[in-house]
Each structure stands twice: as C-alpha cells, then as structure tokens.
Write a protein that holds these residues in place. Structure first.
Motif, PDB file in Angstrom:
ATOM      1  N   MET A   1       0.881  -1.097  -0.054  1.00 41.38           N
ATOM      2  CA  MET A   1       0.114   0.100   0.018  1.00 41.38           C
ATOM      3  C   MET A   1       0.803   1.312  -0.090  1.00 41.38           C
ATOM      4  N   ASN A   2       2.023   1.197   0.590  1.00 40.49           N
ATOM      5  CA  ASN A   2       2.789   2.245   0.725  1.00 40.49           C
ATOM      6  C   ASN A   2       3.301   2.483  -0.616  1.00 40.49           C
ATOM      7  N   VAL A   3       3.837   1.596  -1.605  1.00 44.04           N
ATOM      8  CA  VAL A   3       4.231   1.719  -2.818  1.00 44.04           C
ATOM      9  C   VAL A   3       3.208   2.476  -3.627  1.00 44.04           C
ATOM     10  N   PHE A   4       1.861   2.057  -3.561  1.00 45.44           N
ATOM     11  CA  PHE A   4       0.557   2.733  -4.005  1.00 45.44           C
ATOM     12  C   PHE A   4       0.782   4.330  -3.870  1.00 45.44           C
ATOM     13  N   ARG A   5       0.817   4.464  -2.579  1.00 42.44           N
ATOM     14  CA  ARG A   5       0.698   5.698  -2.148  1.00 42.44           C
ATOM     15  C   ARG A   5       1.899   6.783  -2.596  1.00 42.44           C
ATOM     16  N   LEU A   6       3.043   6.085  -2.831  1.00 41.81           N
ATOM     17  CA  LEU A   6       4.258   6.868  -3.106  1.00 41.81           C
ATOM     18  C   LEU A   6       3.966   7.209  -4.521  1.00 41.81           C
ATOM     19  N   PHE A   7       3.614   6.188  -5.297  1.00 45.31           N
ATOM     20  CA  PHE A   7       3.274   6.558  -6.866  1.00 45.31           C
ATOM     21  C   PHE A   7       2.089   7.504  -7.058  1.00 45.31           C
ATOM     22  N   PHE A   8       1.404   7.482  -6.211  1.00 45.72           N
ATOM     23  CA  PHE A   8       0.078   8.439  -6.324  1.00 45.72           C
ATOM     24  C   PHE A   8       0.591   9.808  -6.015  1.00 45.72           C
ATOM     25  N   TYR A  26       8.592  14.631 -27.255  1.00 50.06           N
ATOM     26  CA  TYR A  26       8.335  13.454 -28.120  1.00 50.06           C
ATOM     27  C   TYR A  26       6.812  13.293 -28.628  1.00 50.06           C
ATOM     28  N   ASP A  27       6.059  14.171 -28.307  1.00 52.61           N
ATOM     29  CA  ASP A  27       4.836  14.359 -28.749  1.00 52.61           C
ATOM     30  C   ASP A  27       3.947  13.133 -28.259  1.00 52.61           C
ATOM     31  N   PHE A  28       2.966  12.653 -28.795  1.00 58.15           N
ATOM     32  CA  PHE A  28       1.895  11.881 -28.385  1.00 58.15           C
ATOM     33  C   PHE A  28       2.524  10.555 -28.027  1.00 58.15           C
ATOM     34  N   VAL A  29       3.204  10.258 -29.033  1.00 57.71           N
ATOM     35  CA  VAL A  29       3.958   8.735 -29.069  1.00 57.71           C
ATOM     36  C   VAL A  29       4.771   8.542 -27.960  1.00 57.71           C
ATOM     37  N   GLY A  30       5.659   9.719 -27.669  1.00 63.03           N
ATOM     38  CA  GLY A  30       6.374   9.531 -26.178  1.00 63.03           C
ATOM     39  C   GLY A  30       5.548   9.454 -24.971  1.00 63.03           C
ATOM     40  N   MET A  31       4.563  10.138 -24.989  1.00 63.41           N
ATOM     41  CA  MET A  31       3.492  10.164 -23.956  1.00 63.41           C
ATOM     42  C   MET A  31       2.853   8.680 -23.679  1.00 63.41           C
ATOM     43  N   PHE A  32       2.485   8.138 -24.837  1.00 61.08           N
ATOM     44  CA  PHE A  32       1.854   6.772 -24.659  1.00 61.08           C
ATOM     45  C   PHE A  32       3.003   5.700 -24.256  1.00 61.08           C
ATOM     46  N   LEU A  33       4.022   6.062 -24.857  1.00 68.57           N
ATOM     47  CA  LEU A  33       5.225   5.087 -24.400  1.00 68.57           C
ATOM     48  C   LEU A  33       5.795   5.226 -23.043  1.00 68.57           C
ATOM     49  N   VAL A  34       5.905   6.366 -22.541  1.00 69.43           N
ATOM     50  CA  VAL A  34       6.130   6.737 -21.095  1.00 69.43           C
ATOM     51  C   VAL A  34       5.022   5.937 -20.123  1.00 69.43           C
ATOM     52  N   ALA A  35       3.817   6.340 -20.358  1.00 70.87           N
ATOM     53  CA  ALA A  35       2.702   5.803 -19.663  1.00 70.87           C
ATOM     54  C   ALA A  35       2.777   4.276 -19.605  1.00 70.87           C
ATOM     55  N   ALA A  36       2.903   3.553 -20.714  1.00 67.57           N
ATOM     56  CA  ALA A  36       2.977   2.046 -20.800  1.00 67.57           C
ATOM     57  C   ALA A  36       4.192   1.734 -20.008  1.00 67.57           C
ATOM     58  N   LEU A  37       5.437   2.390 -20.025  1.00 68.15           N
ATOM     59  CA  LEU A  37       6.546   2.147 -18.948  1.00 68.15           C
ATOM     60  C   LEU A  37       6.161   2.010 -17.768  1.00 68.15           C
ATOM     61  N   CYS A  38       5.398   2.869 -17.430  1.00 67.48           N
ATOM     62  CA  CYS A  38       4.989   3.164 -15.786  1.00 67.48           C
ATOM     63  C   CYS A  38       4.356   2.039 -15.148  1.00 67.48           C
ATOM     64  N   PRO A  40       5.171  -1.352 -15.692  1.00 62.67           N
ATOM     65  CA  PRO A  40       6.044  -2.155 -15.346  1.00 62.67           C
ATOM     66  C   PRO A  40       6.737  -1.602 -14.136  1.00 62.67           C
ATOM     67  N   VAL A  41       6.882  -0.358 -13.969  1.00 60.12           N
ATOM     68  CA  VAL A  41       7.994   0.311 -12.827  1.00 60.12           C
ATOM     69  C   VAL A  41       7.063   0.078 -11.655  1.00 60.12           C
ATOM     70  N   TYR A  42       5.580   0.322 -11.691  1.00 59.92           N
ATOM     71  CA  TYR A  42       4.806   0.240 -10.734  1.00 59.92           C
ATOM     72  C   TYR A  42       4.685  -1.422 -10.118  1.00 59.92           C
ATOM     73  N   TYR A  43       4.769  -2.275 -11.101  1.00 61.48           N
ATOM     74  CA  TYR A  43       4.675  -3.773 -10.764  1.00 61.48           C
ATOM     75  C   TYR A  43       5.882  -4.506 -10.079  1.00 61.48           C
ATOM     76  N   HIS A  44       6.859  -3.652 -10.615  1.00 60.86           N
ATOM     77  CA  HIS A  44       8.195  -4.221 -10.000  1.00 60.86           C
ATOM     78  C   HIS A  44       8.386  -4.383  -8.451  1.00 60.86           C
ATOM     79  N   PRO A  45       8.058  -3.334  -7.576  1.00 63.27           N
ATOM     80  CA  PRO A  45       8.284  -3.410  -6.292  1.00 63.27           C
ATOM     81  C   PRO A  45       7.215  -4.380  -5.805  1.00 63.27           C
TER      82      PRO A  45
END
Length: 93
Positions: A1-8, A26-38, A40-45
């Motif tokens: 739960m603390n990880v969720f609060r941290l990312f929030f 990077y325009d919209f393509v970069g925005m969607f790629l960064v969002a998609a990468l978030c 796995p970063v959130y899932y890892h911990p």
C-alpha cells in the motif's frame, strides 16, 4: 500500500512537469510510451518484494502471481473492480 501511495503522490507532484517535457520533446507517441513504461515500473516493487513466494513454492505448480485464488475473497474483488473502474474512468476522461 505504501508503494501505491508513493506513486500516487509522485504522479501529482512531479507528473505534470515530466508529462509536459515528454509532450514537448516526443509528442503523443512518447507520452503513450512513457505511460506504458510506468506500469512495469509500478509492478516491479510489488512483484519482487521480500517474502513473495517463488513459483516453485506454490502448491500444485501454480504461478505465484495468479490472481484467481486471491479474487475469491469478496473484499479483494471489490478493491480490484473499483481500481479497474477508476482506471477506465480516467482513460475515458
């Protein structure tokens, strides 16, 4: 739960500045790629936390991160559905 609060908290404080920089660079393509990468970063911990059982330790050879046994609990299922609906509403908005 603390990880969720941290990312929030990070999403509300540093998120707009990072998003505007990515959008300008990077325009919209970069925005969607960064969002998609978030994701796995959130899932890892959550996946590699101490005390998480390995796949070999699970009874019947089931995967350690299988959601079916957990979602049988009504309270966990309610949290899961509300979290999914929250993401859906944010995506539609």
């Amino acid at each position: 739960m603390n990880v969720f609060r941290l990312f929030f908290a990070v999403s509300w404080t540093a998120g707009p500045a990072i998003a505007s920089w990515v959008m300008l660079r990077y325009d919209f393509v970069g925005m969607f790629l960064v969002a998609a990468l978030c994701f796995p970063v959130y899932y890892h911990p959550a996946r590699f936390r101490p005390g998480h059982p390995a796949a070999a330790d699970c009874p019947g050879g089931a995967r350690a991160d299988a959601a079916a046994p957990v979602l049988v609990r009504v309270d966990i299922l309610a949290y899961f559905v509300s979290f999914a609906l929250l993401f859906a509403a944010g995506t539609m908005g």
